[in-house]
Scaffold this motif. Sequence first.
Motif, PDB file in Angstrom:
ATOM      1  N   SER A 101       0.784  -1.171  -0.338  1.00 56.74           N
ATOM      2  CA  SER A 101      -0.087   0.194   0.146  1.00 56.74           C
ATOM      3  C   SER A 101       0.621   1.150  -0.003  1.00 56.74           C
ATOM      4  O   SER A 101       0.015   2.204  -0.728  1.00 56.74           O
ATOM      5  CB  SER A 101      -1.126   0.357   1.138  1.00 56.74           C
ATOM      6  OG  SER A 101      -1.633   1.277   1.429  1.00 56.74           O
ATOM      7  N   PRO A 102       2.293   1.690   0.842  1.00 57.32           N
ATOM      8  CA  PRO A 102       2.566   3.103   0.875  1.00 57.32           C
ATOM      9  C   PRO A 102       3.703   2.390  -0.426  1.00 57.32           C
ATOM     10  O   PRO A 102       3.989   3.892  -0.740  1.00 57.32           O
ATOM     11  CB  PRO A 102       3.366   2.790   2.317  1.00 57.32           C
ATOM     12  CG  PRO A 102       2.675   1.508   2.576  1.00 57.32           C
ATOM     13  CD  PRO A 102       1.999   0.580   1.810  1.00 57.32           C
ATOM     14  N   LYS A 103       4.039   1.376  -0.894  1.00 57.55           N
ATOM     15  CA  LYS A 103       5.416   1.579  -1.736  1.00 57.55           C
ATOM     16  C   LYS A 103       4.249   2.279  -3.701  1.00 57.55           C
ATOM     17  O   LYS A 103       5.056   2.593  -4.123  1.00 57.55           O
ATOM     18  CB  LYS A 103       5.780   0.324  -1.969  1.00 57.55           C
ATOM     19  CG  LYS A 103       6.868   0.528  -2.969  1.00 57.55           C
ATOM     20  CD  LYS A 103       7.946  -0.567  -2.803  1.00 57.55           C
ATOM     21  CE  LYS A 103       8.827  -1.025  -3.966  1.00 57.55           C
ATOM     22  NZ  LYS A 103       9.696  -2.688  -4.011  1.00 57.55           N
ATOM     23  N   TYR A 104       3.119   1.398  -3.477  1.00 53.95           N
ATOM     24  CA  TYR A 104       2.009   1.495  -4.821  1.00 53.95           C
ATOM     25  C   TYR A 104       0.959   2.288  -4.661  1.00 53.95           C
ATOM     26  O   TYR A 104       0.334   2.227  -5.634  1.00 53.95           O
ATOM     27  CB  TYR A 104       2.185  -0.005  -5.238  1.00 53.95           C
ATOM     28  CG  TYR A 104       3.446  -0.402  -5.552  1.00 53.95           C
ATOM     29  CD1 TYR A 104       4.106  -0.753  -6.276  1.00 53.95           C
ATOM     30  CD2 TYR A 104       4.482  -1.374  -4.735  1.00 53.95           C
ATOM     31  CE1 TYR A 104       5.519  -1.384  -6.920  1.00 53.95           C
ATOM     32  CE2 TYR A 104       5.064  -2.458  -5.247  1.00 53.95           C
ATOM     33  CZ  TYR A 104       5.789  -2.405  -5.671  1.00 53.95           C
ATOM     34  OH  TYR A 104       6.742  -3.322  -5.920  1.00 53.95           O
ATOM     35  N   LYS A 105       1.079   2.975  -3.335  1.00 58.14           N
ATOM     36  CA  LYS A 105       0.270   3.766  -3.996  1.00 58.14           C
ATOM     37  C   LYS A 105      -1.979   3.478  -3.242  1.00 58.14           C
ATOM     38  O   LYS A 105      -1.802   3.785  -4.096  1.00 58.14           O
ATOM     39  CB  LYS A 105       0.413   5.035  -3.994  1.00 58.14           C
ATOM     40  CG  LYS A 105       1.276   6.124  -3.940  1.00 58.14           C
ATOM     41  CD  LYS A 105       1.254   6.935  -3.751  1.00 58.14           C
ATOM     42  CE  LYS A 105       2.848   7.783  -3.900  1.00 58.14           C
ATOM     43  NZ  LYS A 105       3.931   7.296  -2.761  1.00 58.14           N
ATOM     44  N   LEU A 106      -1.404   2.027  -3.351  1.00 59.77           N
ATOM     45  CA  LEU A 106      -2.415   1.344  -3.280  1.00 59.77           C
ATOM     46  C   LEU A 106      -3.678   0.940  -1.859  1.00 59.77           C
ATOM     47  O   LEU A 106      -3.210   1.923  -1.094  1.00 59.77           O
ATOM     48  CB  LEU A 106      -2.192  -0.144  -2.822  1.00 59.77           C
ATOM     49  CG  LEU A 106      -1.805  -0.714  -4.091  1.00 59.77           C
ATOM     50  CD1 LEU A 106      -1.383  -2.017  -3.833  1.00 59.77           C
ATOM     51  CD2 LEU A 106      -2.324  -0.676  -5.770  1.00 59.77           C
ATOM     52  N   PRO A 107      -4.371   1.118  -2.010  1.00 59.26           N
ATOM     53  CA  PRO A 107      -5.913   1.277  -1.043  1.00 59.26           C
ATOM     54  C   PRO A 107      -5.710   0.191   0.075  1.00 59.26           C
ATOM     55  O   PRO A 107      -4.746  -0.765  -0.762  1.00 59.26           O
ATOM     56  CB  PRO A 107      -7.128   1.044  -1.683  1.00 59.26           C
ATOM     57  CG  PRO A 107      -6.537  -0.107  -2.749  1.00 59.26           C
ATOM     58  CD  PRO A 107      -5.535   0.980  -3.358  1.00 59.26           C
TER      59      PRO A 107
END
Length: 140
Positions: A101-107
Amino acid sequence: MLSIIAEHFLKIWYNNYMKNILILIALLLLGHFFGIKGLYYSTSYFDDLLHFFSGVMLAMLAFYFFPKIKIKTSVINILIFILIIVVFWEVHEYFWYTFLSPKYKLPTLQLGTADTVLDSIDAFTGGIAYMFYKKRHNFK
């Protein structure tokens, strides 16, 4: 009249058991997709509903893959089966939240420890509800 219709529907449902499991899996995946798109956050009970039906689906799978399980002795076996799958799913959500989530800006999927516990309770409740349903309708 309503009970006759319900009984007829239940017989059709049971005769197409594996097909219904696959339909339920597809609906759960579709629900998960819409959850990621925002329903997890905008609708408070959506996550609980999906985890409840995942417990129903896991209990159905357990009875399908282990047909010798008897209703009277199955509670512990089914709960252990559900527990194993739920633990893997919650670990998946944790790793998604922590690393992807933080690395790829996923929900975000994981909303904390309380969410994990409630998700597990929902799945167990769904599994137990299916066992009561199965026992009530005397399905083998």
